[in-house]
Motif scaffolding. Sequence first.
Motif, mmCIF file in Angstrom:
data_model
loop_
_atom_site.group_PDB
_atom_site.id
_atom_site.type_symbol
_atom_site.label_atom_id
_atom_site.label_comp_id
_atom_site.label_asym_id
_atom_site.label_seq_id
_atom_site.Cartn_x
_atom_site.Cartn_y
_atom_site.Cartn_z
ATOM 1 N N ILE A 49 0.983 -1.338 0.198
ATOM 2 C CA ILE A 49 -0.021 0.034 0.109
ATOM 3 C C ILE A 49 0.828 1.217 0.080
ATOM 4 O O ILE A 49 0.590 2.316 -0.806
ATOM 5 C CB ILE A 49 -0.972 0.008 1.238
ATOM 6 C CG1 ILE A 49 -2.177 -1.400 1.280
ATOM 7 C CG2 ILE A 49 -1.696 1.479 1.113
ATOM 8 C CD1 ILE A 49 -2.731 -1.345 2.380
ATOM 9 N N TYR A 60 -1.402 6.924 2.381
ATOM 10 C CA TYR A 60 -1.335 5.585 2.968
ATOM 11 C C TYR A 60 -2.914 5.348 3.030
ATOM 12 O O TYR A 60 -3.585 4.363 2.415
ATOM 13 C CB TYR A 60 -0.721 5.030 3.969
ATOM 14 C CG TYR A 60 -0.943 3.623 4.593
ATOM 15 C CD1 TYR A 60 -0.185 2.766 4.089
ATOM 16 C CD2 TYR A 60 -1.961 3.441 5.172
ATOM 17 C CE1 TYR A 60 -0.350 1.300 4.569
ATOM 18 C CE2 TYR A 60 -2.200 2.026 5.775
ATOM 19 C CZ TYR A 60 -1.324 1.039 5.385
ATOM 20 O OH TYR A 60 -1.646 -0.211 5.887
ATOM 21 N N HIS A 64 -5.539 2.809 1.047
ATOM 22 C CA HIS A 64 -6.159 2.026 2.130
ATOM 23 C C HIS A 64 -7.592 1.946 1.969
ATOM 24 O O HIS A 64 -8.416 0.944 1.747
ATOM 25 C CB HIS A 64 -5.623 2.018 3.273
ATOM 26 C CG HIS A 64 -6.086 0.966 4.132
ATOM 27 N ND1 HIS A 64 -7.400 0.929 4.906
ATOM 28 C CD2 HIS A 64 -5.340 -0.292 4.701
ATOM 29 C CE1 HIS A 64 -7.480 -0.255 5.626
ATOM 30 N NE2 HIS A 64 -6.229 -1.038 5.550
ATOM 31 N N PHE A 74 -7.282 -7.829 2.744
ATOM 32 C CA PHE A 74 -5.791 -7.526 2.749
ATOM 33 C C PHE A 74 -4.735 -8.349 3.395
ATOM 34 O O PHE A 74 -5.192 -9.603 3.970
ATOM 35 C CB PHE A 74 -5.858 -6.197 3.997
ATOM 36 C CG PHE A 74 -6.668 -4.989 3.489
ATOM 37 C CD1 PHE A 74 -5.877 -4.251 2.603
ATOM 38 C CD2 PHE A 74 -7.737 -4.801 3.714
ATOM 39 C CE1 PHE A 74 -6.423 -3.207 2.210
ATOM 40 C CE2 PHE A 74 -8.428 -3.505 3.440
ATOM 41 C CZ PHE A 74 -7.872 -2.755 2.679
#
Length: 86
Positions: A49, A60, A64, A74
């Motif tokens: 990521i 980030y 995400h 994930f």
Amino acid sequence: MTPESNPPDGGASDAAGAAKTDPNRQVRGDERRELTERVTAAYDQGRSIRDIASGIGRSYGFVHRLLAEAGVDFRTRGGARKGGRK
């Protein structure tokens, strides 16, 4: 060189397929769906990521959030362990 001009590498974009974007501009509609598809594809290919975020010039948290909205499973943190679980 102006901000709109192509980068010295001939305009090639990063491995996620997305050029850097203005981190303060909201991304909506078709543009958001396309960005989500590119980010999801890059994550599915094994990119982190953080790597994707730096490649597109976003945070980030933004990347995400896109992945979570897309329903991505994930990966766990830290990579593969040495040896089996006990």
